[in-house]
Design a protein around this motif. Structure first.
Motif, short mmCIF file in Angstrom:
data_model
loop_
_atom_site.label_atom_id
_atom_site.label_comp_id
_atom_site.label_asym_id
_atom_site.label_seq_id
_atom_site.Cartn_x
_atom_site.Cartn_y
_atom_site.Cartn_z
N SER A 77 0.83 -1.20 0.00
CA SER A 77 0.00 0.00 0.00
C SER A 77 0.87 1.26 0.00
O SER A 77 0.62 2.21 -0.74
CB SER A 77 -0.90 -0.03 1.23
OG SER A 77 -1.66 1.13 1.30
N ARG A 78 1.92 1.24 0.83
CA ARG A 78 2.82 2.40 0.88
C ARG A 78 3.53 2.63 -0.46
O ARG A 78 3.63 3.76 -0.93
CB ARG A 78 3.87 2.18 1.97
CG ARG A 78 3.78 3.17 3.10
CD ARG A 78 4.71 2.79 4.19
NE ARG A 78 4.35 1.48 4.74
CZ ARG A 78 5.23 0.56 5.12
NH1 ARG A 78 6.51 0.77 4.99
NH2 ARG A 78 4.81 -0.57 5.62
N LEU A 92 2.50 1.75 -3.40
CA LEU A 92 1.52 2.25 -4.38
C LEU A 92 1.28 3.75 -4.18
O LEU A 92 1.20 4.51 -5.14
CB LEU A 92 0.21 1.47 -4.27
CG LEU A 92 0.26 0.03 -4.78
CD1 LEU A 92 -1.07 -0.67 -4.53
CD2 LEU A 92 0.59 0.00 -6.26
N ARG A 93 1.14 4.14 -2.92
CA ARG A 93 0.92 5.55 -2.67
C ARG A 93 2.10 6.39 -3.17
O ARG A 93 1.95 7.45 -3.72
CB ARG A 93 0.69 5.80 -1.19
CG ARG A 93 -0.58 6.60 -0.93
CD ARG A 93 -0.80 6.75 0.54
NE ARG A 93 -0.41 5.51 1.20
CZ ARG A 93 0.33 5.45 2.29
NH1 ARG A 93 0.78 6.56 2.85
NH2 ARG A 93 0.63 4.30 2.83
N GLY A 94 3.32 5.85 -2.95
CA GLY A 94 4.52 6.54 -3.42
C GLY A 94 4.50 6.71 -4.93
O GLY A 94 4.76 7.81 -5.44
N GLU A 119 1.95 6.74 -6.79
CA GLU A 119 0.85 7.66 -7.12
C GLU A 119 1.32 9.11 -6.97
O GLU A 119 1.06 9.95 -7.82
CB GLU A 119 -0.33 7.39 -6.19
CG GLU A 119 -1.67 7.43 -6.88
CD GLU A 119 -2.77 6.81 -6.01
OE1 GLU A 119 -3.94 6.90 -6.41
OE2 GLU A 119 -2.45 6.26 -4.94
N GLU A 120 2.07 9.35 -5.88
CA GLU A 120 2.58 10.71 -5.65
C GLU A 120 3.56 11.13 -6.75
O GLU A 120 3.62 12.29 -7.12
CB GLU A 120 3.26 10.80 -4.29
CG GLU A 120 2.30 11.09 -3.15
CD GLU A 120 2.95 10.92 -1.78
OE1 GLU A 120 4.18 11.15 -1.69
OE2 GLU A 120 2.24 10.54 -0.83
N THR A 157 -2.26 5.53 -11.32
CA THR A 157 -3.48 5.90 -10.61
C THR A 157 -4.13 4.60 -10.15
O THR A 157 -3.91 3.56 -10.75
CB THR A 157 -4.48 6.65 -11.52
OG1 THR A 157 -4.76 5.81 -12.65
CG2 THR A 157 -3.91 7.96 -12.00
N THR A 158 -4.89 4.67 -9.06
CA THR A 158 -5.58 3.46 -8.64
C THR A 158 -7.08 3.69 -8.74
O THR A 158 -7.59 4.77 -8.43
CB THR A 158 -5.23 3.07 -7.19
OG1 THR A 158 -5.50 4.18 -6.33
CG2 THR A 158 -3.77 2.72 -7.06
N ARG A 195 -8.90 -3.00 -5.51
CA ARG A 195 -8.36 -1.86 -6.22
C ARG A 195 -7.44 -2.34 -7.33
O ARG A 195 -6.82 -3.40 -7.24
CB ARG A 195 -7.58 -0.96 -5.27
CG ARG A 195 -8.37 -0.64 -3.99
CD ARG A 195 -8.10 0.77 -3.54
NE ARG A 195 -8.77 1.71 -4.40
CZ ARG A 195 -8.51 3.02 -4.40
NH1 ARG A 195 -7.59 3.51 -3.60
NH2 ARG A 195 -9.16 3.84 -5.20
#
Lengths: 292, 292
Positions: B65-66, B68-70, B72-73, B78-79, B89
DNA sequence: ACATCTGTCTGACCTTTGTCAGGGAATTTC
DNA sequence: GAAATTCCCTGACAAAGGTCAGACAGATGT
């Protein structure tokens, strides 16, 4: 190089990293982080020298130092300063360390064994593995002097005779040929060279001294898995260098018409055809080379 | 298993980890940690589903999850929530992400290419690699329905015809044999099955529907590198299962005396010899099996 | 004797990886 | 429709890996 070829290589590398990733996992079975286990194993395999370890495992000096201290606290190793240079340090396994190392070795062996025994045709798998390992470590194959009666030498010679026996229609009996005696293949009259890849023998060649003013090159053998890498040429060059070192001025060799690749090599590298110079029943072609 | 064999396996695995370790290094050339690079690559290869990613890369849900967020940033992915199940997701590459993925692919390809081109006999190297990859991924070979005119199917069929042509003394012309038309190998009358190892085709078999109350098994082919793993047996089992699913009660096949391994397989798995049932010039043996 | 270089160790700091408990939303089961 | 389950996310924390500047002792060159 076609795209399909590339995807074949990439498939191989995925398959292998998955598998050897699982192999790495085995290192974790003993409650030690991977880095520490790797250092312990390297020390067990004789790489006690700290600078050597750093180079071999690609570790930072601080990191390695910490790992060594950790192992020391566990009572698995001791470190001593090297005799020849008191700045250098050398790690040595303690009794407890050797026992622990042996456990890792057993794990590794069991892993290799299960990989092998899961396959329906282990010999073919081993051949393919040898071939690939030789290809990948090609730049790191070393050629070293060895004793003609050492286990590695005997391993190679057995394979050599097997192969010749299969190749010759009439068969080949070691008793009938002039099999050189070991002393003739030792300094100062002769030499025996082994090609080693990552410690495993993959080829040999003998230089047999005589009292007739020349030496003979014999028993040139390259493991099937290592052929096509230009290794026989390197072996012959090393043999000549060794002959010069021993003060030998003339080299001779005999070979059989059923080894066209060998004959082509000799003709390409300055050897001259000469008359038969012995009464060995097997050879059909005879060569000589003057060393300058 | 002898100790020498085991040390051969271990030599292979050292050689390969050194080499593919260097390959992993290439992933680091783009300033991203290995874990992140692996996730990006997996997404690029179509594994956008988060649960799938976790399973495939063996990551903890928090860690993934972390990462993926990275990503994304960074604007690389995109999710979105999956349509069929709003809890799940799915990660999708943005334009920028695709470009980045392409860079990684190019790096990987260049690496594979240089490994291959450094070798004097790339074809032999590729064969050995295929053999080992098939051996290691044996448990993960899947058999799937495919279209008989898909690229993968054609790739297999081309190799099949090449091989038959080499095997038969009198040669083999595709025009002279009863080459089944694609529609006969598609549901609902027939089927075409591919064996896939890590996405690459390594075997095929066709089920050709007829209007005479039976279906024919044709074009059974296994890549040389995947032989000896019991794959043809699995392929035949899948073919029978597929035939049952299509409501077919009788299977027939023809083969040639020059394929003794195939004949032995049929005889061992419940096929009965029958009289010639077609006028194809190539086959010499004819079999039938009733499905119950 | 002196400066310089080399090899190792130490301490400080940061990033990455690994692990776990718990929360919220959607889905399935009964 | 309530309970249980599934799926992903969040936050907190610990372990491991990676990097760097500087200290110290021994070796080397002048």
């Amino acid at each position: 190089m076609s795209l399909t070829d590339i995807s074949r290589v990439r498939r191989f590398s995925r398959a292998v990293t998955t598998e050897t990733g699982a192999l790495d996992q085995s290192f974790l079975g003993r409650g030690r982080p991977l880095g520490v286990a790797r250092v312990l194993n390297a020390i067990g395999h004789g790489r006690g020298d700290v600078a050597d370890l750093r180079l071999y495992l690609g570790l930072d000096s601080g990191q390695l130092s910490r790992i060594l201290r950790g192992l020391e606290e566990e009572g698995l190793i001791t470190t001593e300063t090297a005799e020849e240079d008191a700045r250098r340090r050398v790690a040595v396994l303690t009794g407890k360390g050797s026992a622990e190392f042996a456990e890792y070795e057993a794990l590794s062996n069991a892993n290799a064994n299960s990989l092998l025994s899961r396959h329906p045709d282990p010999d073919k798998l081993l051949e393919a593995m040898d071939f690939i390992a030789s290809a990948l470590t090609r730049d790191r194959i070393t050629i070293e002097l060895a004793d003609p009666e050492s286990p590695h030498a005997n391993w190679c010679l057995d394979r050599y005779f097997d192969e010749v026996n299969r190749l010759f229609k009439q068969g080949f009996e070691r008793a009938k040929t002039c099999d050189p005696q070991a002393p003739a293949m030792r300094p100062p009259v002769g030499a025996f060279l082994l090609a080693l890849s990552d410690g495993l023998p993959i080829g040999c060649v003998a230089l047999k001294g005589t009292d007739q003013g020349y030496a003979e090159v014999k028993r040139l053998w390259i493991a099937p898995s290592a052929r096509g890498l230009g290794l026989s040429k390197r072996m012959m060059q090393e043999t000549e260098r060794e002959a010069r070192r021993l003060g030998i001025g003339t080299l001779r060799l005999d070979t059989n018409e059923q080894m066209p690749a060998a004959i082509a090599l000799y003709e390409k590298t300055g050897w001259a055809r000469i008359e038969r110079f012995n009464d060995d029943p097997y050879p059909t072609h005879f060569f000589e080379k003057k060393l300058t």
